[in-house]
Design a protein around this motif. Sequence first.
Motif, PDB file in Angstrom:
ATOM      1  N   THR A   1       1.040  -1.121   0.050  1.00  0.00           N
ATOM      2  CA  THR A   1      -0.068   0.164   0.098  1.00  0.00           C
ATOM      3  C   THR A   1       0.607   1.001   0.013  1.00  0.00           C
ATOM      4  O   THR A   1       1.695   1.274   0.633  1.00  0.00           O
ATOM      5  N   VAL A   2      -0.003   2.127  -0.723  1.00  0.00           N
ATOM      6  CA  VAL A   2       1.520   3.849  -1.443  1.00  0.00           C
ATOM      7  C   VAL A   2       0.457   4.437  -1.505  1.00  0.00           C
ATOM      8  O   VAL A   2      -0.651   4.507  -1.582  1.00  0.00           O
ATOM      9  N   GLU A   3       1.346   5.548  -0.691  1.00  0.00           N
ATOM     10  CA  GLU A   3       0.813   6.791  -0.704  1.00  0.00           C
ATOM     11  C   GLU A   3       0.177   7.283  -2.200  1.00  0.00           C
ATOM     12  O   GLU A   3      -0.639   7.854  -2.490  1.00  0.00           O
ATOM     13  N   ALA A   4       1.224   7.860  -3.384  1.00  0.00           N
ATOM     14  CA  ALA A   4       0.883   7.106  -5.051  1.00  0.00           C
ATOM     15  C   ALA A   4       1.387   6.967  -5.175  1.00  0.00           C
ATOM     16  O   ALA A   4       2.762   6.011  -5.398  1.00  0.00           O
ATOM     17  N   VAL A   5       0.782   6.462  -5.779  1.00  0.00           N
ATOM     18  CA  VAL A   5       1.597   4.727  -7.372  1.00  0.00           C
ATOM     19  C   VAL A   5       1.115   5.509  -9.014  1.00  0.00           C
ATOM     20  O   VAL A   5      -0.527   5.960  -9.201  1.00  0.00           O
ATOM     21  N   LEU A   6       1.647   6.252  -9.793  1.00  0.00           N
ATOM     22  CA  LEU A   6       1.752   6.248 -11.500  1.00  0.00           C
ATOM     23  C   LEU A   6       1.459   5.428 -12.177  1.00  0.00           C
ATOM     24  O   LEU A   6       2.149   4.261 -12.036  1.00  0.00           O
ATOM     25  N   LEU A   7       0.645   5.109 -12.121  1.00  0.00           N
ATOM     26  CA  LEU A   7      -0.577   4.355 -13.379  1.00  0.00           C
ATOM     27  C   LEU A   7      -0.065   4.735 -14.273  1.00  0.00           C
ATOM     28  O   LEU A   7      -0.128   6.438 -14.871  1.00  0.00           O
ATOM     29  N   PRO A   8      -0.934   4.233 -15.825  1.00  0.00           N
ATOM     30  CA  PRO A   8      -0.497   4.623 -16.966  1.00  0.00           C
ATOM     31  C   PRO A   8      -1.639   5.970 -17.378  1.00  0.00           C
ATOM     32  O   PRO A   8      -1.267   6.856 -17.769  1.00  0.00           O
ATOM     33  N   ASN A   9      -2.354   5.913 -16.508  1.00  0.00           N
ATOM     34  CA  ASN A   9      -2.912   7.079 -16.499  1.00  0.00           C
ATOM     35  C   ASN A   9      -3.066   7.778 -15.705  1.00  0.00           C
ATOM     36  O   ASN A   9      -4.167   9.264 -15.746  1.00  0.00           O
ATOM     37  N   GLY A  10      -1.827   8.061 -15.124  1.00  0.00           N
ATOM     38  CA  GLY A  10      -1.893   9.355 -14.082  1.00  0.00           C
ATOM     39  C   GLY A  10      -1.378   8.708 -12.382  1.00  0.00           C
ATOM     40  O   GLY A  10      -1.660   7.686 -12.490  1.00  0.00           O
ATOM     41  N   TRP A  11      -1.956   9.848 -11.775  1.00  0.00           N
ATOM     42  CA  TRP A  11      -1.240   9.143 -10.340  1.00  0.00           C
ATOM     43  C   TRP A  11      -2.726   9.143  -9.282  1.00  0.00           C
ATOM     44  O   TRP A  11      -3.562   9.248  -9.930  1.00  0.00           O
ATOM     45  N   ALA A  12      -2.589   7.801  -8.804  1.00  0.00           N
ATOM     46  CA  ALA A  12      -3.793   7.110  -7.534  1.00  0.00           C
ATOM     47  C   ALA A  12      -3.421   7.616  -6.271  1.00  0.00           C
ATOM     48  O   ALA A  12      -2.702   6.819  -5.820  1.00  0.00           O
ATOM     49  N   GLN A  13      -3.394   7.794  -5.373  1.00  0.00           N
ATOM     50  CA  GLN A  13      -3.767   8.171  -4.418  1.00  0.00           C
ATOM     51  C   GLN A  13      -4.359   7.020  -3.531  1.00  0.00           C
ATOM     52  O   GLN A  13      -5.023   6.049  -3.052  1.00  0.00           O
ATOM     53  N   ASN A  14      -3.160   6.627  -2.543  1.00  0.00           N
ATOM     54  CA  ASN A  14      -3.510   5.169  -1.741  1.00  0.00           C
ATOM     55  C   ASN A  14      -4.112   4.312  -2.021  1.00  0.00           C
ATOM     56  O   ASN A  14      -5.166   3.875  -1.867  1.00  0.00           O
ATOM     57  N   GLN A  15      -3.569   3.744  -3.083  1.00  0.00           N
ATOM     58  CA  GLN A  15      -3.119   2.350  -3.708  1.00  0.00           C
ATOM     59  C   GLN A  15      -2.420   1.193  -2.976  1.00  0.00           C
ATOM     60  O   GLN A  15      -1.539   1.396  -2.541  1.00  0.00           O
ATOM     61  N   THR A  16      -3.993   0.277  -2.939  1.00  0.00           N
ATOM     62  CA  THR A  16      -3.039  -1.465  -2.841  1.00  0.00           C
ATOM     63  C   THR A  16      -2.833  -1.624  -3.938  1.00  0.00           C
ATOM     64  O   THR A  16      -3.858  -2.015  -4.835  1.00  0.00           O
ATOM     65  N   ILE A  17      -1.160  -2.679  -4.436  1.00  0.00           N
ATOM     66  CA  ILE A  17      -0.761  -3.485  -5.117  1.00  0.00           C
ATOM     67  C   ILE A  17      -0.942  -5.006  -4.910  1.00  0.00           C
ATOM     68  O   ILE A  17      -0.269  -5.248  -3.656  1.00  0.00           O
TER      69      ILE A  17
END
Length: 379
Positions: free
Chosen positions: A6-22
């Motif tokens: 779980t990360v505060e900010a993740v750079l996904l292909p469509n942009g930043w996403a906040q508080n994501q669990t991978i």
Amino acid sequence: MISTLTVEAVLLPNGWAQNQTIVTNDGVITDIREASKAECEHVLKGRLLPGFFDTQVNGGGGILFNDKPSVTHIETMALAHLRYGTTAMLPTIITDNADTMAAAADAVAEVMASGVASVKAIVKGVHFEGPFLSRAKKGVHDERFIRPPSDAEIATITRKDIGRVLITVAPEAIDVGFIKEMVSEGVVVSLGHTNATFDEVQLAIDAGATGFTHLYNAMSALTSREPGAVGAALLNTQTYCGFIIDHFHLHPRSAELALKVKGEKRAMLVTDAMAHAGSDLTTIPFFNTEIVREGDKLTTPDGTLAGSCLDMHSALVNAIDGCNVTLEQASLMASTTPAHFMGVENEIGSIALGRNADFVLVDQRNQLKQVWSKMRVVF
């Protein structure tokens, strides 16, 4: 093995996403979702980017791949660069004899077949930078080994057990039929160490060449009356260009201009790293000369630039701080774009379902905090 991060900010292909669990299974991403309240209590602070893919790694950790191509040397190089975020790489053989090229292919094949699991995840193939180059633009390459392709060398380059293969050629040094043959065999052809005219370069592109090796360096320049290789590279919207952004190979403004023209989907960050990278070495033997490090600059005694001691994280930071590139653009150039160039975008290069869990974590100042290779923390 199922793991979560779980990360505060993740750079996904469509942009930043906040508080994501991978969520991953055996090092491959299976789910990316908004973190639960409980997961957010243990969120990792920082910005998560895809791991870097360096398509031009001559050495590292005190090892130059040409010296004695082996699984052990590949492992040393890979682990030296891994701590700087390079989770994928192409070990690169500089212009050398046919036996060294064959030995490099053997070593890469062994890694691809089994090898050390942590290294197998990093090595995606091999880059033969030469020997089919221009003597006029040889740079640090040893002129004694520059030659036309032989049947034995073609057999080495087109092996099917060495992953993805990249070869740098000078279009004026080979027939366009050679480029067509390489492309038909699945080899990615890049143009470099060339004094070719614009028309000669264009014929090579028409034959299937898709890249330019370290743009500007060791290639015919863009001038008012002859666009040269640089002009052809900048004008073509479909080709990819590597950039060594160590501020020695390129003036920051020259790099900035070319990056704006090519865009982050066609520009790639590379290191062109020598043995000095990730080590305390200052001097190494190199064929019939030596390469000396002064500060962060590598040269032979006559002053010729001789690769770099650059790492991919530093290249990313240099692009941001020196070339007016955003973190998002630099991330594409360090990860996604080289993955597309080499045709492995379904495996690496982005944080998306089905991709390897290769990540780098940076803070708000873009300092490197952590590195993961297939969900294994390595730094």
